[in-house]
Design an enzyme around this catalytic site. Structure first.
Site, PDB file in Angstrom:
ATOM      1  CE1 TYR A  51       6.607  -8.317   3.361  1.00 13.07           C
ATOM      2  CE2 TYR A  51       4.306  -7.920   3.904  1.00 13.07           C
ATOM      3  CZ  TYR A  51       5.255  -8.596   3.164  1.00 13.07           C
ATOM      4  OH  TYR A  51       4.871  -9.540   2.224  1.00 13.07           O
ATOM      5  CB  THR A  65       3.985 -19.400   0.956  1.00  8.05           C
ATOM      6  OG1 THR A  65       4.209 -18.176   1.647  1.00  8.05           O
ATOM      7  CG2 THR A  65       3.122 -19.163  -0.274  1.00  8.05           C
ATOM      8  N   PRO A  66       5.377 -20.709   3.338  1.00  3.00           N
ATOM      9  CG  PRO A  66       7.252 -22.078   3.085  1.00  3.00           C
ATOM     10  CD  PRO A  66       6.140 -21.447   2.309  1.00  3.00           C
ATOM     11  CG  ASP A  73      21.786 -12.459  -1.538  1.00  4.32           C
ATOM     12  OD1 ASP A  73      20.806 -11.678  -1.619  1.00  4.32           O
ATOM     13  OD2 ASP A  73      22.471 -12.582  -0.507  1.00  4.32           O
ATOM     14  CE  LYS A 104       6.502  -7.475  -0.019  1.00  2.20           C
ATOM     15  NZ  LYS A 104       7.109  -8.112  -1.206  1.00  2.20           N
ATOM     16  CG  ASN A 147       8.054 -14.400  -5.772  1.00  2.00           C
ATOM     17  OD1 ASN A 147       6.946 -14.210  -5.289  1.00  2.00           O
ATOM     18  ND2 ASN A 147       8.830 -15.419  -5.389  1.00  2.00           N
ATOM     19  N   GLY A 175       7.186 -21.733  -2.221  1.00  3.77           N
ATOM     20  CA  GLY A 175       6.086 -20.771  -2.061  1.00  3.77           C
ATOM     21  C   GLY A 175       5.562 -20.247  -3.394  1.00  3.77           C
TER      22      GLY A 175
HETATM   23  N1  NAD Z   1       2.475 -15.630   1.236  1.00  2.00           N
HETATM   24  C1  NAD Z   1       1.898 -14.494   1.567  1.00  2.00           C
HETATM   25  O1  NAD Z   1       0.999 -14.464   2.420  1.00  2.00           O
HETATM   26  C2  NAD Z   1       2.290 -13.223   0.900  1.00  2.00           C
HETATM   27  C3  NAD Z   1       1.406 -12.132   0.980  1.00  2.00           C
HETATM   28  C4  NAD Z   1       1.771 -10.938   0.376  1.00  2.00           C
HETATM   29  C5  NAD Z   1       2.960 -10.835  -0.294  1.00  2.00           C
HETATM   30  N2  NAD Z   1       3.802 -11.899  -0.351  1.00  2.00           N
HETATM   31  C6  NAD Z   1       5.070 -11.725  -1.060  1.00  2.00           C
HETATM   32  O2  NAD Z   1       5.231 -12.764  -1.992  1.00  2.00           O
HETATM   33  C7  NAD Z   1       6.625 -12.972  -2.237  1.00  2.00           C
HETATM   34  C8  NAD Z   1       6.933 -14.464  -2.159  1.00  2.00           C
HETATM   35  O3  NAD Z   1       6.712 -14.881  -0.825  1.00  2.00           O
HETATM   36  P1  NAD Z   1       6.267 -16.358  -0.423  1.00  2.00           P
HETATM   37  O4  NAD Z   1       4.962 -16.249   0.225  1.00  2.00           O
HETATM   38  O5  NAD Z   1       6.433 -17.294  -1.538  1.00  2.00           O
HETATM   39  O6  NAD Z   1       7.338 -16.615   0.726  1.00  2.00           O
HETATM   40  P2  NAD Z   1       8.449 -17.756   0.909  1.00  2.00           P
HETATM   41  O7  NAD Z   1       9.161 -17.397   2.154  1.00  2.00           O
HETATM   42  O8  NAD Z   1       7.803 -19.088   0.802  1.00  2.00           O
HETATM   43  O9  NAD Z   1       9.408 -17.566  -0.361  1.00  2.00           O
HETATM   44  C9  NAD Z   1      10.277 -16.501  -0.500  1.00  2.00           C
HETATM   45  C10 NAD Z   1      11.473 -16.979  -1.297  1.00  2.00           C
HETATM   46  O10 NAD Z   1      12.356 -15.857  -1.437  1.00  2.00           O
HETATM   47  C11 NAD Z   1      13.685 -16.333  -1.210  1.00  2.00           C
HETATM   48  N3  NAD Z   1      14.558 -15.248  -0.767  1.00  2.00           N
HETATM   49  C12 NAD Z   1      14.559 -14.612   0.436  1.00  2.00           C
HETATM   50  N4  NAD Z   1      15.571 -13.733   0.492  1.00  2.00           N
HETATM   51  C13 NAD Z   1      16.216 -13.795  -0.705  1.00  2.00           C
HETATM   52  C14 NAD Z   1      17.344 -13.138  -1.258  1.00  2.00           C
HETATM   53  N5  NAD Z   1      18.037 -12.237  -0.549  1.00  2.00           N
HETATM   54  N6  NAD Z   1      17.715 -13.446  -2.516  1.00  2.00           N
HETATM   55  C15 NAD Z   1      17.021 -14.374  -3.234  1.00  2.00           C
HETATM   56  N7  NAD Z   1      15.979 -15.050  -2.763  1.00  2.00           N
HETATM   57  C16 NAD Z   1      15.574 -14.760  -1.501  1.00  2.00           C
HETATM   58  C17 NAD Z   1      13.539 -17.417  -0.165  1.00  2.00           C
HETATM   59  O11 NAD Z   1      14.658 -18.293  -0.138  1.00  2.00           O
HETATM   60  C18 NAD Z   1      12.255 -18.099  -0.610  1.00  2.00           C
HETATM   61  O12 NAD Z   1      12.490 -19.147  -1.518  1.00  2.00           O
HETATM   62  C19 NAD Z   1       7.374 -12.093  -1.225  1.00  2.00           C
HETATM   63  O13 NAD Z   1       7.796 -10.908  -1.851  1.00  2.00           O
HETATM   64  C20 NAD Z   1       6.310 -11.793  -0.187  1.00  2.00           C
HETATM   65  O14 NAD Z   1       6.551 -10.599   0.501  1.00  2.00           O
HETATM   66  C21 NAD Z   1       3.501 -13.089   0.220  1.00  2.00           C
END
Ligand code: NAD
Length: 256
Positions: free
Chosen positions: A156, A193-194, A64, A160, A91, A17
């Site tokens: 959430y 992203t997932p 973690d 956030k 992130n 992601g």
């Molecule tokens: N994609 C969106 O639409 C979006 C929008 C707003 C904010 N965000 C934020 O962006 C950030 C990244 O999200 P993303 O979209 O890439 O999602 P994602 O689910 O693709 O990736 C998140 C990653 O965080 C890792 N993770 C989860 N729990 C963890 C832990 N306890 N320790 C270490 N790693 C951990 C997961 O294994 C994964 O690789 C997050 O904080 C999410 O809230 C995403």
């Protein structure tokens, strides 16, 4: 010279992601990157792919973010491998769906633990490295959900918005202390992203589910990870040297 040449960047949630995209884009512009994740295999694969084009630029660690020991170990190992840490990107995060009547306390706690508490614990532990490698930048990934609420995003939203204010507090402390260390928050809208798969499913899945998300966005499309990545490049680089305690909305206009 790349835009972030010489920067040593520690990225949590770097397996996939947004975090993986940030790693690729930063390495393309000359940075060294440490990708950490609970999914070590994913982080390792992403680092290996980066190293194919930029040998020695990327490192992977099992981490973690809810574990203080993991933070200490991976920060130490990454600093050793990269020759320090000058940019921290908090992130890693999880989504959470539930309203005030359906959300469980366990899910509320888990969301705060990963999305908020980990940023406090990790940033505190990273401070000595960042102070040793000034100028530095702390980039916290919040969300538009930190700025606007939804009835189904109780945990959430709370997490956030905490990240948003926490980032300003960190920034003000660093400024007052005289550190050349900035802190800003980034607020993406739905980005491909997932993490958004459950939201697409909730809206009926596939094109239908995606349409339900995009019609809320003035620019009428989902964000792509690179849309957020360009903001990260700016904040990690010295181009943003006068920018601190700010929030960056990468949101196609939704918060207007
Ligand atoms: N994609 C969106 O639409 C979006 C929008 C707003 C904010 N965000 C934020 O962006 C950030 C990244 O999200 P993303 O979209 O890439 O999602 P994602 O689910 O693709 O990736 C998140 C990653 O965080 C890792 N993770 C989860 N729990 C963890 C832990 N306890 N320790 C270490 N790693 C951990 C997961 O294994 C994964 O690789 C997050 O904080 C999410 O809230 C995403």
């Amino acid at each position: 010279m790349g835009r972030v040449a010489g920067k040593k960047v520690f990225i949590t949630g770097g397996a996939q992601g947004l975090g993986a995209c940030f790693g690729r884009m930063l390495a393309d512009e000359g940075a060294k990157v440490a990708l950490t994740d609970v999914n070590f295999e994913g982080a390792n694969e992403t680092a290996a792919a980066i190293n194919e084009t930029h040998p020695g630029a990327a490192f992977a660690y099992h981490h973690d973010v809810t574990s203080k020991d993991d933070w200490s170990r991976s920060l130490g190992e990454a600093a050793e491998a990269m020759g320090g840490i000058s940019v921290l990107i908090n992130n890693a995060g999880i989504g959470a769906a539930g309203n005030i009547e359906t959300e469980t306390y366990e899910n509320w706690r888990r969301t705060q633990e990963i999305d908020v508490d980990a940023i406090f614990v990790g940033t505190q532990l990273a401070m000595p490295y960042l102070k040793d490698n000034q100028p530095g930048s702390i980039i916290n990934i919040s969300s538009v959900a930190g700025l606007m609420a939804d009835g189904m995003m109780l945990s959430y939203n709370a997490a956030k918005s905490a990240v948003w204010m926490m980032s300003k507090s960190i920034a003000l402390h660093c400024a007052r202390a005289g550190y050349d260390l900035r802190c800003n928050s980034v607020h993406p809208v739905f980005t491909r992203t997932p993490i958004i798969d459950p939201l697409i499913d909730l809206g009926g899945g596939g094109d239908l589910g995606e349409k339900k998300l995009t019609r809320q966005i003035p620019l009428q499309r989902l964000g792509e990870p690179e849309d957020v990545g360009y903001c990260i490049l700016y904040l990690a680089s010295d181009e943003s040297r006068f920018v601190t305690a700010s929030e960056f909305k990468i949101d196609g206009g939704i918060t207007a």
